[in-house]
Design an enzyme around this catalytic site. Structure first.
Site, mmCIF file in Angstrom:
data_model
loop_
_atom_site.group_PDB
_atom_site.id
_atom_site.type_symbol
_atom_site.label_atom_id
_atom_site.label_comp_id
_atom_site.label_asym_id
_atom_site.label_seq_id
_atom_site.Cartn_x
_atom_site.Cartn_y
_atom_site.Cartn_z
ATOM 1 N N ASP A 11 -1.150 35.306 72.423
ATOM 2 C CA ASP A 11 -0.696 34.347 73.432
ATOM 3 C C ASP A 11 0.015 33.257 72.650
ATOM 4 O OD1 ASP A 11 -0.462 32.169 75.130
ATOM 5 O OD2 ASP A 11 -2.484 32.356 75.957
ATOM 6 N N TYR A 90 3.575 26.337 77.770
ATOM 7 C CA TYR A 90 2.225 25.797 77.639
ATOM 8 C C TYR A 90 1.452 26.486 76.528
ATOM 9 C CZ TYR A 90 -2.030 23.458 78.612
ATOM 10 O OH TYR A 90 -3.143 22.674 78.469
ATOM 11 N N TYR A 233 -13.081 26.367 71.461
ATOM 12 C CA TYR A 233 -12.389 27.152 72.472
ATOM 13 C C TYR A 233 -10.879 26.954 72.385
ATOM 14 C CZ TYR A 233 -10.756 29.004 76.857
ATOM 15 O OH TYR A 233 -10.075 29.731 77.796
ATOM 16 N N LYS A 236 -9.435 32.550 75.723
ATOM 17 C CA LYS A 236 -10.262 33.740 75.518
ATOM 18 C C LYS A 236 -9.510 34.766 74.687
ATOM 19 C CE LYS A 236 -14.392 33.817 77.476
ATOM 20 N NZ LYS A 236 -15.582 33.961 76.652
#
Ligand code: 13P
Ligand code: 13P
Ligand code: MG
Ligand code: MG
Ligand code: MG
Ligand code: MG
Length: 371
Positions: A11, A90, A233, A236
């Site tokens: 990502d 983002y 974090y 995920k």
């Protein structure tokens, strides 16, 4: 002669938020991989997306953990990250957790599934791509494919697979692994992999006597845990998997059948919620409702004798999966009504790596002892 199939994903920026990959990122990755194909570094490639994750599917002759192939993937992600920054996407570069590539992409943020195989006369392969969930989301479906006779008729009626398979399971907390044989150790296997946030199926192998050599994987899943690399974090670990099919292995339809049941996985909003995983064609792999629900895409391929990727075929683009999608929406509604309550929200131990501890910290001084 052996060829390697590598699926490496990251990502590197969402458009908007965490919903999908901007087409310019796909184009940039395609340019990098096309250059490598021209030079002969890789045999073939396809750049796919699932939600906000960019997926590089490559065939080559360099084996697993090749510095050259991992370096190539890193370069494609870096180039696409520059584009993502330019567009202000983002979380640009979200999964690139290290600054410099040092020979192996494992432990650097991207997810990796790779297998080196001797091509059969015909080699049908499915690559699975999930968004808004974690590697353990593959435990249930991969178990069903290779060990559940109620899913895979071939385990019962095909003498070439009647002996069962071997499962390599990783304890991702203690960094240990164990190999379990099915059907003999079915219950032991389930005792572990039912705890899907801790024990994940990494690979499935044939047994002695199978047509496929026993050290060649027939399924492999990415198991990277981002928080263990970043220490907090950062999204995920949206996983990928490669599964071989037919001729002594589950038939294509047996590989897909587990996804007719939209089982509960963790991930979804802020990586902090349980929800159903919805099998979707590529055009529907753009999670938006509460940043979800989690998605899975299945791409079908035949590998040509030279290692070319003949595909993709968008396998969940079939009305026979409409009912699973409808059921997933119904379960999503039901789970959502719990708001911030468990078991929609993940249990405390799984929230440790989210932003929740920051909130709890502020309450610490307010607690007083009870009699
Ligand atoms: P065919 O007879 O079409 O090859 O199909 C065999 C099979 O394995 C179907 O699951
Ligand atoms: P991704 O893991 O897909 O980036 O999603 C993160 C998130 O927080 C969604 O709400
Ligand atoms: Mg994201
Ligand atoms: Mg994602
Ligand atoms: Mg992510
Ligand atoms: Mg994620």
């Amino acid at each position: 002669e052996k060829i390697t199939i590598s699926v490496i994903k990251a990502d590197i920026g969402g458009w908007p938020g965490h919903s999908r990959v901007h087409p310019q990122l796909v184009e940039t990755a395609e340019e990098v991989l096309a250059g490598a194909k021209e030079k002969g570094t890789i045999i073939d490639f396809y750049v796919a997306t699932c939600g906000d994750d960019l997926q590089l599917i490559m065939t080559h002759g360099k084996g697993v953990d090749s510095p050259e192939i991992h370096g190539l993937a890193w370069k494609a992600f870096e180039e696409a990250t520059k584009v993502a920054r330019g567009l202000g996407l983002y979380g640009a570069g979200q999964d690139l957790l290290k600054d410099a590539f040092s020979g192996n992409i494992r432990g650097m943020g991207p997810g990796i599934a790779e297998m080196e195989i001797t091509l059969r006369k015909s080699e049908p392969v499915v690559t699975f791509h999930m968004d808004k969930t974690e590697p353990g989301a593959f435990n249930l479906p991969v178990f069903r494919m290779f060990a559940d006779p109620f899913n895979t008729a071939g385990l019962v009626i095909d003498p070439n697979m009647h002996m069962g398979f071997r499962f390599e399971v990783w304890d991702i907390k203690e960094h240990k692994r164990v190999i379990l044989n099915t059907p003999e150790e079915l219950y032991d296997l389930l005792a572990l992999i039912g705890a899907k946030s801790r024990y994940v199926i990494k690979r499935v192998f044939p047994k002695e006597g199978h047509k496929i050599p026993k050290d060649e994987p027939v399924a492999v899943i990415s198991t990277e845990k981002l928080y263990q690399i970043a220490g907090e974090y950062v999204g995920k670990d949206d996983p990928v998997a490669i599964v071989r099919a037919q001729s002594g292995l589950p038939a294509l339809g047996e590989v897909l059948e587990p996804f007719a049941f939209p089982h509960l996985v963790s991930g979804w909003m802020r990586g902090s919620h349980n929800g159903p995983v919805m099998p979707v064609p590529m055009r529907m792999a753009n999670p938006t409702r509460f940043d979800g629900p989690p998605r899975v895409v299945a791409l079908g391929w035949q590998i040509s004798p030279e290692g070319r990727l003949v595909g993709p075929v968008d396998l969940f683009d079939d009305p026979a999966f409409d009912e699973a999608r409808r059921k997933a929406i119904e379960i999503a509604d039901y789970m959502r009504r719990h708001g911030p309550f468990e078991p929609h929200r993940l249990p405390m131990e799984d929230m440790e790596y989210t932003t929740l501890p920051g909130v709890l910290e502020r309450l610490e001084g307010r607690f007083e002892p009870v009699e």
